[in-house]
Design an enzyme around this catalytic site. Sequence first.
Site, short mmCIF file in Angstrom:
data_model
loop_
_atom_site.label_atom_id
_atom_site.label_comp_id
_atom_site.label_asym_id
_atom_site.label_seq_id
_atom_site.Cartn_x
_atom_site.Cartn_y
_atom_site.Cartn_z
CB THR A 90 -1.54 7.56 3.23
OG1 THR A 90 -1.06 8.29 2.10
CG2 THR A 90 -0.36 7.03 4.03
CG HIS A 136 3.99 10.89 1.93
ND1 HIS A 136 3.78 9.70 2.61
CD2 HIS A 136 2.81 11.19 1.31
CE1 HIS A 136 2.52 9.32 2.42
NE2 HIS A 136 1.91 10.21 1.64
#
Length: 332
Positions: A67, A149
Amino acid sequence: MAHYMRSERLYHVMLPQQFEEALMERLFDTADLIKEITRKSNGSGFLKSVLQHKKAMLYFTQPSTRTFLSFLGACQLVGMDTAEVRDPSLSSEYKGESQEDGVRVFSSYFDCIVMRDPKPGFCEYMAYLLDTTGRSVPILNGGSGKDQHPTQALLDLYTMHRSFLSRGGIRKKRYAFVGDLLRGRAVRSVVFLLSQYQDLEFHFVAPDAFQIAPDLEDHLKTLGISHHLSEDLESVLPEMDCVYMTRLQDEYDLSGESQLVDYSRYSLDLGKVKNMKPESIILHPLPRRDEIHPEVDADPRAMYWRQLRNGMYLRAALLLHVFGAAHRLQEY
Ligand code: NCD
């Protein structure tokens, strides 16, 4: 959800529930275009000019490889300068500064903050605080505890969308989610995002102790979405169009509860993959441990390496939409 938009434009990227199908389609088109432009001569030079006047702060107080790096890569693609705090002990938090004050400092110097934090709801709280008492800048939630997320979910759906392009898209498919479904925020966010599509069937394959949380099941019940809970992966596999694997989230253990389950039952090897439909896909948010044997990587159904690369294009698309610059791609 309206709070996260500004005059119908995406602003904070906070929850999967704020992304309607039409907005996702636009994001996917932008990500496709970015990908295409990077392949052309002087394409990356053009892309770098689009957001060269913007700066991003990457504030990651919980471990991250993909990420963090894909947001960094996305910023670089569209020309944004970046700075990062990954270890609060090297910032003024070490001197006793509150996280609230620290984030307020970032908002003074940068045009957006990408944030990952172990506390559920922390990004939402900071967005609210900056909007009401500070300099408001867009906050992009890069993972908030066991909670959400959203950018992972968007890149997962982008990968599904691309994989199922010639087969009617995301609709009318069977999806299995496998592993630690209670504490995996990626699965929570993907299921929230997918649940707005018609005619899907969900299978949640997990040890009893780590089955999906009651609020997620209630959400599916309320929408009348067909879903099945199971502990037996092998009986589910042959029917699935998409199998989404996850690792054991033992960093959230309170008293060694992960030790009590046999997680090897929630893993894939080539023997099991052979029983899957030839045109099905295997996804994983990564990092993996033993839940997908590396011998599966070469199988055409293994889509997880492509999935992580898609993440960089999708995140670059998000940045263009947040700063109202997606239309500029037409200039190229
Ligand atoms: C996921 C996460 O951090 O929730 N990883 C990621 O962002 N690709 C999944 C995980 O850590 O298991």
